[in-house]
Design a protein around this motif. Structure first.
Motif, PDB file in Angstrom:
ATOM      1  N   GLN A   1       0.825  -1.206   0.000  1.00 44.12           N
ATOM      2  CA  GLN A   1       0.000   0.000   0.000  1.00 44.12           C
ATOM      3  C   GLN A   1       0.861   1.258   0.000  1.00 44.12           C
ATOM      4  O   GLN A   1       0.550   2.236  -0.650  1.00 44.12           O
TER       5      GLN A   1
ATOM      6  N   PHE B   1       4.272   3.557  -0.608  1.00 48.01           N
ATOM      7  CA  PHE B   1       5.345   3.652  -1.592  1.00 48.01           C
ATOM      8  C   PHE B   1       6.598   3.060  -0.979  1.00 48.01           C
ATOM      9  O   PHE B   1       7.051   3.495   0.071  1.00 48.01           O
TER      10      PHE B   1
ATOM     11  N   LYS C   1       4.938   7.454  -8.982  1.00 41.62           N
ATOM     12  CA  LYS C   1       5.488   6.542  -7.976  1.00 41.62           C
ATOM     13  C   LYS C   1       4.752   5.200  -8.025  1.00 41.62           C
ATOM     14  O   LYS C   1       5.367   4.144  -7.963  1.00 41.62           O
ATOM     15  N   GLN C   2       3.405   5.282  -8.102  1.00 41.13           N
ATOM     16  CA  GLN C   2       2.628   4.045  -8.124  1.00 41.13           C
ATOM     17  C   GLN C   2       2.944   3.241  -9.373  1.00 41.13           C
ATOM     18  O   GLN C   2       3.043   2.022  -9.331  1.00 41.13           O
ATOM     19  N   LYS C   3       3.117   3.951 -10.488  1.00 36.35           N
ATOM     20  CA  LYS C   3       3.422   3.237 -11.725  1.00 36.35           C
ATOM     21  C   LYS C   3       4.801   2.596 -11.642  1.00 36.35           C
ATOM     22  O   LYS C   3       4.999   1.488 -12.131  1.00 36.35           O
TER      23      LYS C   3
ATOM     24  N   PRO D   1      -3.527   0.113  -4.843  1.00 37.31           N
ATOM     25  CA  PRO D   1      -2.444   0.692  -5.645  1.00 37.31           C
ATOM     26  C   PRO D   1      -2.702   2.134  -6.088  1.00 37.31           C
ATOM     27  O   PRO D   1      -1.752   2.829  -6.439  1.00 37.31           O
ATOM     28  N   THR D   2      -3.945   2.570  -6.072  1.00 37.41           N
ATOM     29  CA  THR D   2      -4.212   3.908  -6.619  1.00 37.41           C
ATOM     30  C   THR D   2      -4.685   4.883  -5.559  1.00 37.41           C
ATOM     31  O   THR D   2      -5.174   5.955  -5.883  1.00 37.41           O
TER      32      THR D   2
ATOM     33  N   VAL E   1      -3.967   8.788  -5.708  1.00 33.41           N
ATOM     34  CA  VAL E   1      -3.490   9.075  -7.060  1.00 33.41           C
ATOM     35  C   VAL E   1      -4.581   9.824  -7.819  1.00 33.41           C
ATOM     36  O   VAL E   1      -5.764   9.559  -7.647  1.00 33.41           O
TER      37      VAL E   1
ATOM     38  N   ARG F   1      -5.111   7.253 -12.310  1.00 30.30           N
ATOM     39  CA  ARG F   1      -5.841   6.045 -11.936  1.00 30.30           C
ATOM     40  C   ARG F   1      -6.365   5.328 -13.168  1.00 30.30           C
ATOM     41  O   ARG F   1      -6.261   4.110 -13.285  1.00 30.30           O
TER      42      ARG F   1
ATOM     43  N   PHE G   1      -3.597   3.686 -14.865  1.00 31.47           N
ATOM     44  CA  PHE G   1      -3.181   2.514 -14.104  1.00 31.47           C
ATOM     45  C   PHE G   1      -4.075   1.318 -14.451  1.00 31.47           C
ATOM     46  O   PHE G   1      -3.606   0.203 -14.676  1.00 31.47           O
TER      47      PHE G   1
END
Lengths: 381, 315
Positions: B89, B91, B146-148, B167-168, B171, B176, B179
């Motif tokens: 969850q 980063f 960062k999530q990507k 994950p989003t 964001v 999103r 993603f």
């Protein structure tokens, strides 16, 4: 095996990248040891000479002047003041201007001339016991010399030949460090302490950092084994510690003139094992410390105090209380200080220090194993 | 008895995990077919993260068992690990390493060969629009990037099962959508995805959903099935003061699960008749109100299921 090496290499490369991105950390591991060595080597000196001395001559005769000349002419003493009353001694001691006072009673010259006992009072500032003890020894020696001188003068005056008189003379020689220079004694030990401080501190935070970043979980999910992680975390610091060792040996030899008489290979092997042991101790801290702050403080506590006090660096290990002697075996520094001194000063090699080398190797293996297990158990929570 | 076909990506039976006195997951049963995009829905603290972390082998279950493609997450971790990609969850990349260095590191630790690493990194960065940032330190990326990056790092070893924990969250909507476009691509390629999400619109994109509350799967099915489980028809009530209207509607037993949706109130009407004839007079004190039918969506279904779960729990 190839996969293992590749995973270890991945982490080693990563650790060096972290270090490269953090100039302060780089500075800390390269510059700090040099600074520490210079500071300690110059500041922590057990050499006692030029003892600041105040002389109070209440006699004012040629005899008293003659007696005092031996203090004035010696490098062991520096006469900083001459006074006529005892109150001046109090003042000089209070202000730290003098640590030794020589008081010659009135009538000193007359007594000597008349065959009596000339009385001299020697007052020593005992605030620093070590230098007080040494000052005392110097003074006693100086007075014995003067006594001999008086005897010889008397014999000459009587026309006696002293060569027929049997006398005992101890020929004292100090081995390994004939001038008893404390830098020769300190720097081989300091090297150990400095390496302990740098390495334990750095590895102590390394695992905690992975936990803080959350990357620990990603490593968990990867095929990376605990032991591989531990070894990979140790290797970069081993390399850096070796650079530090080289720098300290270099500075010690060329700046402080410390002789390196023994086998360099043995010293290198000892250093490697010691670095592994110290790093293992750091990993242990890292594996059990809940936060970075705790890790830092624990590391400082473990690296600094025991290395200083329980390694034989500052205090001879056979002089400290028995319990502390036992405790000293719990820290790798004591073994390495012995190895370092034997190799540097006594010209020793593997045959002399193999027990210490074995102890360090065992210590390193134990530390890495224990921290792997503890770290694994934490992660599996 | 029919053999499981297609085989299950995840099968959990009686799975449980407590932290001290707090029960995070209790007697949870779950079956995720291979190739699914499986959404885990539920309020905060429902046990979604704990479930995902147990499936990812980072957390050991106290009770029950779970298998990933037939390999036990407790007894056969070594077999499970290469098959899964886990995205936590939070980063959790190295902030001081660049995008490319992070990808390189996580792939290498996973044993991906150098040529394969370079090829995949290039493809992933390209497809995620991260190519031009590959030399940037991870700490200087925006939230979406960062999530990507984390997703890309998770995909470097081409896992068969992706475990994504919210994950989003945090964001922006554009990122999103992007993603989920990537997830749709993975779904096309046959990757099984388990994704925990608090977003209802994301739940709609899943092929199957499990609604989790207090550590248990309360409902499970396709989005259409979940919506169909909600009894009643959805209506929206427009009022000058929607909060007053909401308060008044709570007094009507036929108007189930009243909740605010933007500045309208939504209710699930439990009777077959036209709700306007009941609601308009009942809300006379609130002022002029309008009643209109609405399309059932996950948001309302979720609100209803959460509420009925709470009531069942209280009862």
């Amino acid at each position: 095996m190839r996969a293992t090496l590749d995973r270890i290499a991945a982490i080693v490369v990563k650790e060096f990248r972290h270090l490269g991105r953090d100039p302060r950390a780089l500075l800390a591991v390269v510059i700090t040891p040099v600074l520490q060595l210079l500071l300690f080597a110059y500041a922590v000196s057990f050499d006692v000479d030029h003892v600041p001395t105040i002389v109070v001559d209440l006699d004012h005769t040629t005899q008293s002047q003659d007696y005092l000349r031996q203090y004035q002419g010696s490098t062991f003493f520096t006469v900083v003041a001459e006074a006529d009353d005892l109150a001046a001694i109090d003042q000089a001691f209070d202000l730290n201007q003098a640590h030794l006072a020589i008081v010659i009673e009135a009538g000193f010259g007359r007594q000597l001339a008349g065959g009596g006992t000339g009385e001299v009072a020697v007052l020593i500032d005992g605030a620093e016991p070590t230098s007080a003890r040494i000052s005392q020894a110097y003074t006693v020696a100086a007075n014995q010399l003067y006594n001999q001188q008086l005897t010889r003068q008397w014999a000459d005056a009587q026309g006696l030949d002293l060569s027929s008189l049997g006398m005992l003379e101890p020929r004292v020689r100090t081995w390994y460090n004939p001038e008893r220079r404390s830098s020769d004694f300190l720097i081989p030990g300091l090297m150990v302490v400095i390496i302990a401080i740098v390495t334990v501190q750095q590895t102590a935070v390394t695992l905690v950092r992975e936990r803080d970043l959350g990357t620990e979980e990603h490593l968990e999910v990867s095929p990376l084994r605990k032991g591989e992680l531990m070894v990979a975390k140790l290797l970069p610091w081993t390399a850096i510690a070796f650079v530090d060792v080289a720098v300290i040996i270099g500075l010690g030899r060329w700046l402080f003139g410390v002789p390196l008489r023994g086998d360099l290979g043995t010293l290198a092997l000892g250093s490697a094992l010691f670095v592994f042991a110290a790093l293992g101790l750091g990993l242990l801290v890292s594996a059990i410390a809940p936060t970075t702050d705790t890790a830092n403080i624990l590391a400082l506590l473990i690296a600094f105090l025991p290395s200083f006090l329980l390694s034989g660096l500052a205090f001879p290990l056979d002089q400290i209380p028995t319990v502390l002697q036992w405790l000293s075996y719990a820290f790798p520094a004591r073994f390495m200080v012995t190895i370092s001194r034997v190799v540097f000063l006594k010209g020793g090699g593997f045959t002399q220090v193999w027990p210490e080398l074995t102890a360090l190797a065992g210590y390193a293996v134990a530390m890495i194993t224990i921290s792997s297990v503890l770290h694994g158990r934490r992660a599996g929570r | 008895m029919t053999p499981p076909n297609p085989p299950l990506a995840v099968q959990a039976t009686g799975l449980g995990r407590s932290f001290g006195d707090t029960v995070a997951v209790a007697e949870l049963d779950l079956a995720v077919p291979t190739g699914a995009v499986f959404g885990l829905l539920g309020p905060d603290g429902a046990g979604k993260s704990t479930l995902i972390r147990m499936l990812a082998t980072v957390l050991t279950p106290n009770t029950g068992s779970a298998a990933v493609f037939g390999h036990s997450v407790t007894g056969d971790r070594a077999a499970v690990k290469p098959l899964i990609g886990y995205m936590s969850q939070r980063f959790s990349m190295y902030p001081d390493l660049t995008v490319a260095e992070n990808l390189e590191f996580f792939a290498r630790v996973r044993g991906v060969s150098r040529s394969e690493r370079n090829r995949r990194a290039a493809t992933l960065l390209e497809s995620m629009g991260l190519a031009e940032f590959s030399a940037r330190q991870a700490q200087h990326l925006s939230g979406g990037m960062k999530q990507k990056l984390m997703l890309a790092a998770t995909l470097m070893h081409a896992p068969q099962l992706l475990l994504l924990d919210e994950p989003t969250t945090g964001v922006d909507p554009v990122s999103r959508r992007e993603f989920w476009r990537i997830l749709a691509g993975l779904h096309q390629d046959g990757t099984t995805v388990i994704v925990a999400t608090p977003y209802m619109d994301e739940a709609e994109r899943c092929t199957q959903i499990a609604f989790i509350d207090r550590g248990r799967v309360q409902n499970q099915g396709t989005p259409a099935q979940i919506k169909a489980w909600v009894p009643g028809r959805l209506f929206e009530i427009l009022a000058a003061d929607p909060r007053a209207a909401l308060a008044a509607l709570r007094g009507l037993p036929e108007a189930a699960s009243p909740h605010l949706f933007g500045d309208v109130v939504r209710v699930l009407w439990q009777r077959p008749d036209d709700p306007a004839s009941t609601i308009v007079p009942a809300l006379a004190g609130v002022g002029d109100v309008q009643v209109r039918p609405a399309e059932m969506d996950m948001e309302s279904a979720f609100a209803f299921l959460a509420e009925s779960a709470t009531q069942a729990g209280a009862a």
